[in-house]
Design a protein around this motif. Structure first.
Motif, short mmCIF file in Angstrom:
data_model
loop_
_atom_site.label_atom_id
_atom_site.label_comp_id
_atom_site.label_asym_id
_atom_site.label_seq_id
_atom_site.Cartn_x
_atom_site.Cartn_y
_atom_site.Cartn_z
N SER A 104 10.04 8.79 -12.06
CA SER A 104 11.32 9.03 -11.28
C SER A 104 12.47 8.52 -11.24
O SER A 104 12.48 7.24 -12.17
N SER A 105 13.63 9.02 -11.22
CA SER A 105 14.86 8.54 -11.66
C SER A 105 15.38 7.13 -10.91
O SER A 105 16.28 6.58 -11.27
N GLY A 106 14.95 6.97 -9.71
CA GLY A 106 15.73 5.64 -8.79
C GLY A 106 16.07 6.31 -7.78
O GLY A 106 16.30 7.57 -7.41
N ASP A 107 16.62 5.40 -6.79
CA ASP A 107 17.14 5.71 -5.49
C ASP A 107 18.58 5.05 -5.10
O ASP A 107 18.59 4.95 -4.08
N SER A 108 19.15 4.83 -6.04
CA SER A 108 20.28 4.13 -6.05
C SER A 108 21.46 4.66 -6.56
O SER A 108 22.52 4.14 -6.62
N GLY A 109 21.63 5.98 -6.57
CA GLY A 109 22.79 6.77 -7.04
C GLY A 109 22.98 6.41 -8.41
O GLY A 109 22.16 6.21 -9.27
N VAL A 110 24.03 5.78 -8.74
CA VAL A 110 24.70 5.54 -10.04
C VAL A 110 24.58 3.94 -10.17
O VAL A 110 24.91 3.56 -11.43
N THR A 146 12.33 9.09 -4.64
CA THR A 146 12.10 9.85 -5.94
C THR A 146 10.78 9.75 -6.17
O THR A 146 10.18 10.16 -7.05
N SER A 147 9.90 8.54 -5.84
CA SER A 147 8.63 8.42 -5.86
C SER A 147 7.94 9.45 -5.53
O SER A 147 6.61 9.86 -6.11
N ALA A 148 8.11 10.27 -4.42
CA ALA A 148 7.47 11.47 -4.02
C ALA A 148 7.78 12.72 -5.19
O ALA A 148 6.99 13.57 -5.29
N ALA A 149 9.02 12.87 -5.60
CA ALA A 149 9.53 13.82 -6.42
C ALA A 149 8.44 13.77 -7.77
O ALA A 149 8.06 14.90 -8.16
N ALA A 150 8.36 12.68 -8.17
CA ALA A 150 7.66 12.87 -9.43
C ALA A 150 6.23 13.22 -9.60
O ALA A 150 5.86 14.21 -10.17
N PRO A 151 5.29 12.80 -8.52
CA PRO A 151 3.91 13.23 -8.32
C PRO A 151 4.00 14.74 -8.03
O PRO A 151 3.29 15.54 -8.37
N THR A 152 5.13 15.29 -7.29
CA THR A 152 5.17 16.75 -6.83
C THR A 152 5.56 17.40 -8.16
O THR A 152 4.59 18.47 -8.39
N VAL A 153 6.09 16.96 -9.12
CA VAL A 153 6.46 17.87 -10.36
C VAL A 153 5.18 17.82 -11.02
O VAL A 153 4.90 18.74 -11.82
N GLY A 154 4.62 16.45 -11.06
CA GLY A 154 3.48 16.44 -11.87
C GLY A 154 2.20 17.23 -11.43
O GLY A 154 1.50 17.88 -12.37
N ALA A 155 2.17 17.73 -10.23
CA ALA A 155 1.10 18.52 -9.63
C ALA A 155 1.56 20.10 -10.17
O ALA A 155 0.55 20.87 -10.63
N ILE A 156 2.71 20.33 -10.16
CA ILE A 156 3.10 21.76 -10.73
C ILE A 156 2.84 21.86 -12.18
O ILE A 156 2.39 23.21 -12.39
N SER A 188 6.26 6.17 -10.79
CA SER A 188 7.24 5.93 -9.87
C SER A 188 7.56 4.45 -9.69
O SER A 188 8.06 3.84 -8.55
N TYR A 189 7.92 3.98 -10.81
CA TYR A 189 8.50 2.67 -10.97
C TYR A 189 9.44 2.52 -12.07
O TYR A 189 9.58 3.61 -12.81
N GLY A 190 10.28 1.44 -12.09
CA GLY A 190 11.19 1.41 -13.07
C GLY A 190 12.02 0.18 -12.94
O GLY A 190 12.05 -0.55 -12.00
N ILE A 212 0.85 -1.14 -0.03
CA ILE A 212 -0.13 -0.31 -0.10
C ILE A 212 0.60 1.14 -0.01
O ILE A 212 0.30 2.54 -0.06
N LEU A 213 2.23 0.96 0.22
CA LEU A 213 3.09 2.25 0.50
C LEU A 213 3.15 3.07 -0.82
O LEU A 213 2.83 4.38 -0.73
N GLU A 214 3.46 2.51 -1.90
CA GLU A 214 3.51 3.48 -3.11
C GLU A 214 2.50 4.18 -3.61
O GLU A 214 2.43 5.23 -3.91
N SER A 215 1.38 3.34 -3.85
CA SER A 215 0.10 4.07 -4.02
C SER A 215 -0.37 4.91 -2.96
O SER A 215 -1.00 6.27 -3.40
N ASN A 216 -0.33 4.90 -1.95
CA ASN A 216 -0.55 5.63 -0.99
C ASN A 216 0.22 6.87 -1.00
O ASN A 216 -0.51 8.30 -0.97
N LEU A 217 1.54 6.85 -1.24
CA LEU A 217 2.44 8.41 -1.45
C LEU A 217 1.97 8.80 -2.57
O LEU A 217 1.84 9.93 -2.76
N ASP A 218 2.05 8.31 -3.79
CA ASP A 218 1.43 8.73 -5.03
C ASP A 218 0.25 9.59 -5.10
O ASP A 218 0.22 10.91 -5.50
#
Length: 637
Positions: free
Chosen positions: A418-424, A551-561, A385-387, A298-304
């Motif tokens: 979202s770009s991902g959460d693991s650096g390079v 970055t799951s939170a970053a993508a919908p934030t930009v989407g709202a803007i 927010s998947y990849g 439930i975490l991903e969909s709740n967040l998005d």
């Protein structure tokens, strides 16, 4: 029954299979890969009489012009800016030529001994299908098929060992063929937590955990480094807007079963941060039987959904593209979703790629007994927010999917990933060996996909530093020296024209301390494109308010803007902004972002890249300033 998914390795070819081939034309590898993905092992040769649903993706017409077409409607200097195409124009422009269809069909008849009547052409002219036995396909493609077993699940799949060959005159008309090289891999959501991830050699999956619930709840901006609220985000990005064209505007988030939101958690979030939205829900757009199940994550969909809906407020409806019937969800892919929003993308008469994507109609008990193909209208802004890791997929597969994002951009849709959460590194901190093998001790950078596709907008992560205020500059996101904003350079896609000047400037002024054997930065698509806060977002989760990072939170934030910018344009009779990358990389938009110059994105035993003045492969161009972006986009046609 065996499922059919993708695979590779160097093909061991013998001369014998060619004795039965009528044509003496020389063949060469069309696709090949050198290693088996982690977790899979060959267990036996595939039985010769097993029937494979062979599907041949035909080279589309005018693909060499697709970037030029997209720049024509997306670059602010173009006289055709904003003149987006309709679906019929897209389909007609890229339909494979009659010559392509004839050449490939003739090859199947002459070299494969296939009766003409057995060969079918998809409705959009993009695919040829013919059911053939393993024996027939092996002789046709000069390869061998094996049954591979997943060490974790025990699942079996049939795939080609290493690669497959095509005659030269045929190869230039073929994108790729399935089932051949590709394995099924699970989509990885881009949300993390304040707990360290666990990664295993057998799988790139991990078990993220949300941070401890907040004991003291804040609703303002007094402690945004620890509790990121809607007020924090609005203050950070100068984002205050009252929508006026909601009847014409559309925005959506994409989720894959069994991920689902929980209504009571949503109301907990709204009752704390946006009381007027208590009881409000996203509009469900079911894809392939999409349903909100009562199990799964439930975490991903709740967040998005909470992030997108909370920032936009009660007036703007948010669509939830829920993909999958809750039964056939293990192989759900972006292609399943893309089929639904663009009927021309369906592989064969509403079917799909059986070597990778979930197949509908779903034969399982309780499964969805239809197939959604062109059944859902794409929203003007779509946030996902998947990849995957780019290395999990073959170049032909990702290139074909990336082209579809370009087509959606031509039609006026903004696609955010979202770009991902693991650096390079890739999912689960996986890196690569020199032969392309996934290795958690590897040293070669492992870019993500679709973040590295040049026709989507990739969103990285930032944070408010501990103890800092919302008026202080943010830093690149990191948590516990484990999670970092993913960014870098694609190993598949060339650098697009809209990005060349910016990235070349970065490489000149801040040359990476790595060889090109470690990071393919000389002429490759660079990502992310921009970023937003990804740290300690306060959401409703399991009946409490808790911090979630990623970055799951970053993508919908930009989407709202961006959705609010579309609203303002629609209100004065203009169209949606569509594919935004050519605009945001242009000099006209240079001062519309908050530059991030602190932090880095380590991985693969390195320090990764540093955030520096201007664009960088950690936070992109920086975070959005809504008022500046709005003013610029209102000036454009």
């Amino acid at each position: 029954m065996l499922a059919f998914t993708r695979l590779f390795m160097l093909c061991l070819l013998a001369a014998a299979p060619y004795a039965a081939v009528a044509s003496p034309v020389a063949k060469s590898y069309h696709e090949s890969r050198r290693s088996i993905p982690a977790g899979w092992t060959p267990v036996r040769r595939a039985e010769a009489d097993i029937v494979l649903p062979l599907r041949i993706g035909l080279v589309q017409s005018n693909l060499h012009n697709i970037e030029a077409y997209l720049l024509d409607v997306s670059h602010p200097d173009s006289p055709n800016y904003g003149n987006h195409w309709n679906a019929a124009q897209v389909a007609d422009t890229f339909r494979p030529s009659n010559e392509t269809v004839d050449v490939v069909r003739s090859w199947l008849v002459a070299d494969g001994g296939i009766d003409f009547q057995r060969i079918s052409l998809s409705g959009n002219g993009g695919w040829l299908q013919v059911d053939m036995t393993v024996d027939e396909v092996e002789r046709l493609l000069g390869t061998e098929y094996y049954v591979y077993e997943n060490l974790d699940s025990g699942a079996e799949h049939i795939a080609c060992k290493g690669g497959y060959e095509l005659p030269g005159h045929v190869s230039k008309h073929v994108d790729f063929i399935t089932p051949t090289l590709h394995f099924d891999v699970s989509l990885k959501s881009r949300r993390s937590s304040k707990a360290r991830r666990r990664a295993s050699m057998a799988s790139s999956s991990f078990s993220p955990k949300v941070g401890n619930p907040f004991k003291d709840i804040q609703s303002g901006v007094s402690n945004c480094s620890e509790q990121l609220t809607l007020d924090c985000l609005r203050a950070l990005y100068d984002f205050n807007y009252n929508p006026v064209a909601t009847d014409r505007n559309t925005v959506g988030v994409v989720e894959y079963d069994p991920d689902h939101y929980v209504a009571t958690d949503m109301d907990l979030f709204f009752s704390t941060y946006s009381k007027s939205q208590v009881g409000q829900r996203p509009k469900l757009v079911a894809v392939d039987g999409g349903v909100l199940v009562d199990y799964g994550d439930i975490l991903e969909s709740n967040l998005d959904t909470q992030c997108m809906m909370g920032l936009l407020g009660p007036k703007q409806e948010v669509q939830l593209y829920q993909v999958g019937d809750g039964v056939e969800f293990k192989d759900l892919s972006f292609n399943n979703f893309l089929d639904a929003i663009d009927g021309s993308y369906c592989t064969f008469e509403g079917g799909d790629d059986p070597s990778f994507d979930a197949i509908f109609p779903d034969p399982a008990p309780g499964g969805y007994k239809s197939k959604d193909c062109g059944t859902a209208k794409p929203a003007y802004v779509i946030s996902t927010s998947y990849g995957y890791d780019e290395a999990q997929l073959t170049p032909a597969y990702v290139q074909r999917q990336c082209t579809e994002y370009a087509k959606l951009g031509l039609m006026g849709t903004t696609i955010l990933y979202s770009s991902g959460d693991s650096g390079v590194a890739g999912n689960g901190d996986a890196c690569l060996d020199p032969d392309g093998t996934v290795d958690y001790n590897g040293v070669i950078f492992n870019p993500t996909f679709p973040a590295g596709c040049p026709y989507i907008t990739s969103v990285g992560g930032t944070q408010v530093d501990p103890g800092a205020s919302v008026t202080d500059p943010e830093s690149a996101w990191m948590v516990l020296d484990v999670f970092y904003s993913s960014g870098g350079f694609s190993n598949v896609f060339a650098i697009p024209d809209y990005q060349k000047s910016t990235v070349q400037g970065y490489l000149k002024n801040y040359p990476p301390p790595y060889s090109t054997d470690i990071c393919n930065f000389t002429a490759s698509r660079a990502y992310p494109d921009l970023s937003a806060n990804a740290n300690n977002y306060s959401i409703g989760y399991n009946g409490e308010l808790a911090p979630v990072s990623g970055t799951s939170a970053a993508a919908p934030t930009v989407g709202a803007i961006l959705t609010s910018i579309n609203d303002a344009r629609l209100a004065i009779g203009k169209g949606p902004i569509g594919f935004i990358n050519p605009a945001i990389y242009s000099p006209f938009f240079r001062d519309a972002f908050n530059d991030i110059t602190k932090g880095s994105n380590p991985g693969c035993g390195t320090d990764g890249f540093n955030a520096v003045p201007g664009w960088d492969p950690v936070t992109g161009l920086g975070t959005p300033n809504f008022k500046k972006l709005l003013a610029k986009w209102l000036v454009l046609p």
